[in-house]
Design an enzyme around this catalytic site. Structure first.
Site, short mmCIF file in Angstrom:
data_model
loop_
_atom_site.label_atom_id
_atom_site.label_comp_id
_atom_site.label_asym_id
_atom_site.label_seq_id
_atom_site.Cartn_x
_atom_site.Cartn_y
_atom_site.Cartn_z
N ARG A 47 0.82 -1.22 0.00
CA ARG A 47 0.00 0.00 0.00
C ARG A 47 0.85 1.27 0.00
O ARG A 47 0.42 2.34 -0.36
CB ARG A 47 -0.97 -0.02 1.20
CG ARG A 47 -1.94 1.13 1.16
CD ARG A 47 -3.18 1.03 2.03
NE ARG A 47 -3.19 0.09 3.12
CZ ARG A 47 -2.63 0.30 4.33
NH1 ARG A 47 -2.01 1.44 4.58
NH2 ARG A 47 -2.70 -0.63 5.25
N TYR A 99 -17.96 18.30 -13.91
CA TYR A 99 -18.21 16.87 -13.81
C TYR A 99 -19.14 16.57 -12.63
O TYR A 99 -18.84 16.95 -11.50
CB TYR A 99 -16.88 16.12 -13.64
CG TYR A 99 -17.05 14.64 -13.49
CD1 TYR A 99 -17.59 13.88 -14.52
CD2 TYR A 99 -16.71 13.99 -12.30
CE1 TYR A 99 -17.77 12.52 -14.39
CE2 TYR A 99 -16.88 12.62 -12.17
CZ TYR A 99 -17.41 11.90 -13.21
OH TYR A 99 -17.60 10.55 -13.06
N ASP A 170 -9.49 20.26 -12.98
CA ASP A 170 -9.79 18.93 -13.51
C ASP A 170 -9.45 18.99 -15.00
O ASP A 170 -10.13 19.65 -15.78
CB ASP A 170 -11.27 18.59 -13.27
CG ASP A 170 -11.65 17.21 -13.81
OD1 ASP A 170 -10.97 16.72 -14.73
OD2 ASP A 170 -12.65 16.64 -13.32
N LYS A 195 -9.92 8.14 -18.99
CA LYS A 195 -10.37 8.67 -20.28
C LYS A 195 -9.21 8.71 -21.28
O LYS A 195 -8.57 7.71 -21.48
CB LYS A 195 -11.00 10.05 -20.05
CG LYS A 195 -11.95 10.11 -18.84
CD LYS A 195 -13.19 9.27 -19.00
CE LYS A 195 -13.97 9.06 -17.71
NZ LYS A 195 -14.32 10.23 -16.94
C1 LIG Z 1 -14.57 10.51 -15.58
C2 LIG Z 1 -14.29 11.82 -14.99
C3 LIG Z 1 -13.92 11.95 -13.65
C4 LIG Z 1 -13.90 10.78 -12.70
O1 LIG Z 1 -12.97 9.82 -13.04
P1 LIG Z 1 -13.12 8.25 -12.71
O2 LIG Z 1 -11.83 7.68 -13.21
O3 LIG Z 1 -14.33 7.75 -13.42
O4 LIG Z 1 -13.27 8.12 -11.23
C5 LIG Z 1 -13.62 13.22 -13.20
N1 LIG Z 1 -13.68 14.31 -13.99
C6 LIG Z 1 -14.04 14.22 -15.28
C7 LIG Z 1 -14.09 15.45 -16.12
C8 LIG Z 1 -14.35 12.98 -15.83
O5 LIG Z 1 -14.73 12.89 -17.10
#
Ligand SMILES: *Cc1c(COP(=O)(O)O)cnc(C)c1O
Length: 370
Positions: A47, A99, A170, A195
């Protein structure tokens, strides 16, 4: 010799010694053998750290000239970052059209005394007033998801600096290949590697990047204590995907821009959202994301939710699915998700790396669905 980011990304974390493996190995194993009480192992328990995460972190660091920490998902990264940043402040200013998962999480943190305020981050006067009132964290996102609005990160960064507010961006939609928020005043960046960064729709993973060592250590402590760690195989797959990110995202941006242009002219489409399309933010989009607008666009159909459902179902190539940034183009009616505030007929489209003409032909025929 200063190398281009794309060159460093391709080579990072790989030795040149004769006999060394051509790709970094995957380290599994939750424990390492001990020599006794006095040993000072880097990885005695899984961890705390793992060499496979570290090569990915090194590559992510190359992209942003920063320290990177990887997490089990984007949401896990968001959680650790919020907890680390709210040690000295208890208010979170979030974009009202960002988001939705971040807003849901922020709502749940109310029970820990963290207040959240949803703001239109394009309204700089309002942001300035909000940051003046109470010590806060500014959580920004650009382009926003699913409206792909481009916010002026440099101006937001300046407002944040005036009030000693840490700003988080983000950067999931643009990725560090197209946009560098740490150069524009962000204290930290959160990227869902699920993504475009991994890019093959086969992992969930997230990252925090920052040039503030103290913050990195606090975020790391949240990861270790809460155990929101990445699996070694996921880290390895993400590293493999990340090496081709600049190539993929350039192609995806070209495809997305072509589809946005096609949809703008289409009789069944009421509105199209893509960075650079709105004249009010066109110059900003070019400046902030010089390499392209990214893989995501959205459009509102002239019709109700059922019409949008029928169009999504009628494609043969574009895959009906959530998420974005993968090799294959996909789309979905966004309002199918509870908590999402998108209009009923809005379809979000993620451009893949297929040939542009094939994608446009498929979208054109799907739009003919009754
Ligand atoms: C998908 C997404 C997240 C969250 O990510 P996960 O890997 O699904 O937990 C946060 N911000 C944006 C803009 C996203 O598209």
């Amino acid at each position: 010799m200063t190398l281009d980011t794309s060159t460093r990304l391709v080579h990072s974390g790989q030795g040149r010694e004769t006999g060394s493996p051509s790709t970094p190995p995957i380290h599994t194993g939750s424990i390492r053998l001990s020599a006794g009480d006095a040993d000072e192992l880097d990885y005695s328990y899984g961890r705390e750290g793992n060499p496979t995460w570290e090569v990915l972190e090194q590559a992510l660091g190359e992209l942003e000239d920063a320290r990177a920490l990887v997490f089990a998902s984007g949401q896990a990264a968001t959680f650790a970052l919020i907890m680390a940043l709210t040690e000295e402040r208890s208010r979170l200013c979030l974009p009202s059209d960002g988001y939705f998962g971040a807003r849901l999480l922020a709502g749940m943190l109310q029970r820990c005394g963290i207040e959240s305020v949803a703001l239109d981050l394009a309204d700089l006067a309002k942001v300035e007033r909000a940051l003046d009132v109470h010590p806060s964290v500014l959580w920004a996102e650009s382009p926003t998801n699913p409206f792909l609005r481009v916010l002026d990160l440099e101006k937001l960064g300046r407002l944040a600096a005036q009030t000693h507010t840490p700003m988080v961006v983000d950067n999931t939609t643009a990725t560090a290949a197209l946009q560098r928020p740490l150069d524009l005043g962000a204290t930290a960046v959160m990227t869902s590697l699920t993504k475009s960064s991994s890019g093959h729709a086969d992992v969930l993973l997230g990252a925090v990047t920052t040039r503030d060592e103290g913050l990195a250590e606090r975020v790391l402590e949240w990861r270790t204590r809460a155990g929101s760690i990445a699996g070694p195989f996921e880290a390895w797959l993400t590293l493999r995907g990340l090496r081709t990110l600049p190539l993929r995202i350039a192609c995806q941006s070209r495809n997305a821009a072509a589809i946005a242009a096609f949809l703008t002219e289409h009789a069944r489409v009421r509105r199209v959202h893509y960075p650079g399309l709105d004249p009010a933010t066109r110059a900003l989009a070019k400046r902030q994301m010089p390499g392209g607008g990214g893989p995501l666009l959205s459009f509102e159909l002239d019709g109700d939710s059922n019409a949008a459902v029928r169009v999504v179902r009628a494609s043969h190539l574009v895959r009906p699915a959530s998420s974005f940034g993968g090799l294959q183009s996909s789309w979905e009616r966004r309002a199918r998700w509870p908590g999402e505030t998108a209009p009923e007929s809005l379809i979000r489209f993620s451009a893949g790396i297929e040939a542009e003409a094939d994608l446009i032909a498929d979208v054109e025929s799907a739009l003919e669905a009754p």
